[in-house]
Scaffold this motif. Sequence first.
Motif, PDB file in Angstrom:
ATOM      1  N   THR A   1       0.825  -1.206   0.000  1.00 39.75           N
ATOM      2  CA  THR A   1       0.000   0.000   0.000  1.00 39.75           C
ATOM      3  C   THR A   1       0.860   1.257   0.000  1.00 39.75           C
ATOM      4  OG1 THR A   1      -1.848  -1.078   1.143  1.00 39.75           O
ATOM      5  CG2 THR A   1      -1.713   1.309   1.319  1.00 39.75           C
ATOM      6  N   ILE A   2       1.855   1.295   0.871  1.00 38.74           N
ATOM      7  CA  ILE A   2       2.712   2.488   0.982  1.00 38.74           C
ATOM      8  C   ILE A   2       3.515   2.706  -0.289  1.00 38.74           C
ATOM      9  CG2 ILE A   2       4.687   3.469   2.211  1.00 38.74           C
ATOM     10  CD1 ILE A   2       3.618   2.065   4.751  1.00 38.74           C
TER      11      ILE A   2
ATOM     12  N   ASN B   1       1.029   3.803  -3.199  1.00 38.93           N
ATOM     13  CA  ASN B   1       0.399   5.111  -3.001  1.00 38.93           C
ATOM     14  C   ASN B   1       1.376   6.275  -2.978  1.00 38.93           C
ATOM     15  OD1 ASN B   1      -2.561   4.840  -2.678  1.00 38.93           O
ATOM     16  ND2 ASN B   1      -1.997   3.412  -1.076  1.00 38.93           N
ATOM     17  N   TRP B   2       2.578   6.037  -2.449  1.00 37.99           N
ATOM     18  CA  TRP B   2       3.468   7.171  -2.211  1.00 37.99           C
ATOM     19  C   TRP B   2       4.752   7.155  -3.033  1.00 37.99           C
ATOM     20  CZ3 TRP B   2       0.984  10.940  -0.198  1.00 37.99           C
ATOM     21  CH2 TRP B   2      -0.102  10.676   0.647  1.00 37.99           C
TER      22      TRP B   2
ATOM     23  N   PRO C   1      -4.301   9.594  -2.093  1.00 33.13           N
ATOM     24  CA  PRO C   1      -4.919   8.261  -2.059  1.00 33.13           C
ATOM     25  C   PRO C   1      -6.248   8.272  -1.321  1.00 33.13           C
ATOM     26  CG  PRO C   1      -3.115   8.397  -0.490  1.00 33.13           C
ATOM     27  CD  PRO C   1      -3.070   9.668  -1.279  1.00 33.13           C
TER      28      PRO C   1
ATOM     29  N   THR D   1      -9.509   7.820   0.961  1.00 33.79           N
ATOM     30  CA  THR D   1      -9.724   7.748   2.410  1.00 33.79           C
ATOM     31  C   THR D   1     -11.043   7.081   2.764  1.00 33.79           C
ATOM     32  OG1 THR D   1      -8.361   9.674   2.938  1.00 33.79           O
ATOM     33  CG2 THR D   1     -10.087   9.149   4.486  1.00 33.79           C
TER      34      THR D   1
ATOM     35  N   GLN E   1      -4.783   0.408   6.788  1.00 34.81           N
ATOM     36  CA  GLN E   1      -4.231   1.021   5.583  1.00 34.81           C
ATOM     37  C   GLN E   1      -4.650   2.482   5.449  1.00 34.81           C
ATOM     38  OE1 GLN E   1      -5.950  -2.028   3.029  1.00 34.81           O
ATOM     39  NE2 GLN E   1      -3.913  -2.555   2.283  1.00 34.81           N
TER      40      GLN E   1
ATOM     41  N   ASN F   1      -2.248   5.791   5.691  1.00 32.29           N
ATOM     42  CA  ASN F   1      -2.245   6.753   4.586  1.00 32.29           C
ATOM     43  C   ASN F   1      -2.544   8.162   5.067  1.00 32.29           C
ATOM     44  OD1 ASN F   1      -1.498   5.649   2.092  1.00 32.29           O
ATOM     45  ND2 ASN F   1      -3.458   4.630   1.859  1.00 32.29           N
ATOM     46  N   ASP F   2      -3.485   8.309   6.002  1.00 26.16           N
ATOM     47  CA  ASP F   2      -3.824   9.637   6.503  1.00 26.16           C
ATOM     48  C   ASP F   2      -2.655  10.266   7.258  1.00 26.16           C
ATOM     49  OD1 ASP F   2      -6.294   9.740   5.390  1.00 26.16           O
ATOM     50  OD2 ASP F   2      -7.396   9.174   7.184  1.00 26.16           O
TER      51      ASP F   2
ATOM     52  N   MET G   1      -0.180  11.290   4.666  1.00 23.78           N
ATOM     53  CA  MET G   1      -0.697  12.391   3.873  1.00 23.78           C
ATOM     54  C   MET G   1      -0.437  13.746   4.535  1.00 23.78           C
ATOM     55  SD  MET G   1      -4.547  12.878   2.315  1.00 23.78           S
ATOM     56  CE  MET G   1      -4.657  11.111   2.089  1.00 23.78           C
TER      57      MET G   1
ATOM     58  N   CYS H   1      -5.692  -3.586  -1.005  1.00 22.39           N
ATOM     59  CA  CYS H   1      -4.398  -2.966  -1.321  1.00 22.39           C
ATOM     60  C   CYS H   1      -4.412  -2.367  -2.721  1.00 22.39           C
ATOM     61  CB  CYS H   1      -3.269  -3.999  -1.254  1.00 22.39           C
ATOM     62  SG  CYS H   1      -2.637  -4.301   0.380  1.00 22.39           S
TER      63      CYS H   1
ATOM     64  N   GLY I   1      -5.067   2.027  -3.870  1.00 19.81           N
ATOM     65  CA  GLY I   1      -4.135   2.762  -4.715  1.00 19.81           C
ATOM     66  C   GLY I   1      -4.797   3.291  -5.972  1.00 19.81           C
TER      67      GLY I   1
END
Length: 360
Positions: free
Chosen positions: A93-94, A97-98, A140, A142, A162, A166-167, A170, A302, A306
């Motif tokens: 996921t990380i 997304n990033w 990504p 929420t 997840q 992400n938050d 972010m 996952c 994304g």
Amino acid sequence: MTDQYLADQDAPAVGIGTFEKWLSVWVGGAILVGLILGNVAPAVFSFLADLEFASVNLVVAVLIWAMVYPMMVGVDFASLRHIGDKPKGLVLTIVINWLIKPFTMALLGIMFFEYVFAGLISPADAEQYLAGLILLGAAPCTAMVFVWSHLTRGDPTYTLVQVSVNDVIMIFAFAPIVAVLLGVTDITVPWTTLLLSVGLYVVIPLAAGIATRSVLTRKAENPHRSQIALDRFNARVKPASIVGLLTTVVLLFGFQAEVIVNRPLVIVLIAVPLLIQSYGIFFAAYFAAKAWRIPFNVAAPCALIGTSNFFELAVAVAISLFGLGSGAALATVVGVLVEVPVMLSLVAFANRTRHWFPSA
């Protein structure tokens, strides 16, 4: 696994709500209303555009808060204690997304708006649409990811982990990533406005959501009652969120009405890189999860988290940075129109290929 978890997993998957299922239709209707009103009463939209303070349109700010706040109430940071459970899914996921998604979105935007579509739009418009795509790529999902996870019978606790991670990321990463990518594409970045937008549309709603969740769950006697309290609260505030979303779309397209009526091809041009990005990111994450033998109830969320975007944040920041009538704001709203049918198609694909993955 608990007996309740096994029961939940064996339960038949239920559909999403009527509003979510037909989101593209509602957004399409709001677009039509905005286009009509923008051409019939342009003076009204001009007046609303002038209601600004520190580069933030006050009307839109209220509408965005109405959208974002209910989602933030659903984020449970206590779930972060499970951060070490099933680490493969969290790592994927990380990374998606990033470390991948923002940059592939920027590359696709550059490719299409500076080269492929160069003869169809002006350089100034291309720059604006590219900025909108970058904002979408760096935000990504929420809230809607809980819907997609539910439809694939994903692990709800892990999906919450997840989203929570992400938050947190972010808050610290969104502004720098957007600034770097906008800088790379030679778009001037007003850092003060960008940081103000993150504070207004991520930090403050998130803090308010945490406080509200704390109050609601503190009154409950057990986790089951806590969830009931949260569900009842969400049911009460959901209409405000829906009104906020659709009214924002009406405003955005009202400001863009003359341009869009004269150049409807713009919507199609913006949608092309968004579609390629959405399907590309999903399949990259999905097949990486398959190769890494991640269980389906973690792998599907996952890939879907994304693919989906936190379009509320992207819209708000586009308005703050470039204005209500900007091409950047238009591009972020086209993202809403594209996302729902794309995500439903990917949910269907994931459910048909469940047997590719090991069970939890």
